[in-house]
Design a protein around this motif. Structure first.
Motif, PDB file in Angstrom:
ATOM      1  N   GLU A 180      -0.289  -1.526  -8.295  1.00  0.00           N
ATOM      2  CA  GLU A 180       0.010  -0.477  -9.151  1.00  0.00           C
ATOM      3  C   GLU A 180       1.289  -0.349  -9.989  1.00  0.00           C
ATOM      4  OE1 GLU A 180      -1.367   2.528  -6.789  1.00  0.00           O
ATOM      5  OE2 GLU A 180      -3.456   2.026  -7.524  1.00  0.00           O
ATOM      6  N   HIS A 181       2.404  -0.543  -8.915  1.00  0.00           N
ATOM      7  CA  HIS A 181       3.770  -0.474  -9.335  1.00  0.00           C
ATOM      8  C   HIS A 181       4.410  -1.813 -10.323  1.00  0.00           C
ATOM      9  CE1 HIS A 181       8.318  -1.186  -8.487  1.00  0.00           C
ATOM     10  NE2 HIS A 181       7.995   0.416  -8.647  1.00  0.00           N
ATOM     11  N   SER A 205      -0.967  -0.891  -3.825  1.00  0.00           N
ATOM     12  CA  SER A 205       0.324   0.042  -4.345  1.00  0.00           C
ATOM     13  C   SER A 205       0.980  -0.854  -4.939  1.00  0.00           C
ATOM     14  CB  SER A 205       0.847   0.800  -2.953  1.00  0.00           C
ATOM     15  OG  SER A 205       1.519  -0.285  -2.270  1.00  0.00           O
TER      16      SER A 205
END
Length: 132
Positions: A91-92, A88
């Motif tokens: 992805e961020h 995550s």
């Protein structure tokens, strides 16, 4: 006695090693307490004086004839939740550095791992252009 030949970059290194039973080491400590010198113990047992001296010194320092590793309070393996957290983060912030992922794990998940461990954790990180 086992003899191991290892060759590294053109240099020969010969290592001599044999296992010594813990009970035998404990006997060395007992006879040394009763006055037998490390040199005499080495002569009787066929071990080197250095080996006998190291065992006796270890016994004096730790009370044991066996070296034990200090246990670490951190786990070196990442859980599925830790990996999901890393994914995550990437992805961020796709251009995140490995050192930043390492810091995020430390601060958010209370886990201490090396940047190399982060890189090798998942195919998502392995082989990417992430800097350390």
């Amino acid at each position: 006695m086992f003899h191991v030949q290892q060759y590294c970059t053109g240099y020969s290194l010969k290592l001599n090693w044999r296992h010594t039973a813990d009970a035998a080491k404990q006997q060395w400590v007992v006879v040394s307490i009763h006055g037998m010198t490390s040199k005499a113990i080495a002569q009787v047992t066929g071990y080197s004086r250095r080996t006998v001296s190291r065992v006796l010194r270890l016994s004096q320092l730790t009370g044991s004839v066996v070296r034990t590793l200090l246990e670490s309070d951190r786990s070196r393996l990442l859980t599925a939740q830790d990996v999901a957290y890393l994914i995550s983060c990437v992805e961020h912030t796709p251009d995140i550095f490995l050192s930043e992922l390492q810091s995020a794990l430390r601060e958010v998940r209370d886990i201490e791992v090396s940047p190399g461990h982060v890189r090798s954790t998942s195919p998502v990180f392995n082989g990417t252009d992430m800097a350390s």
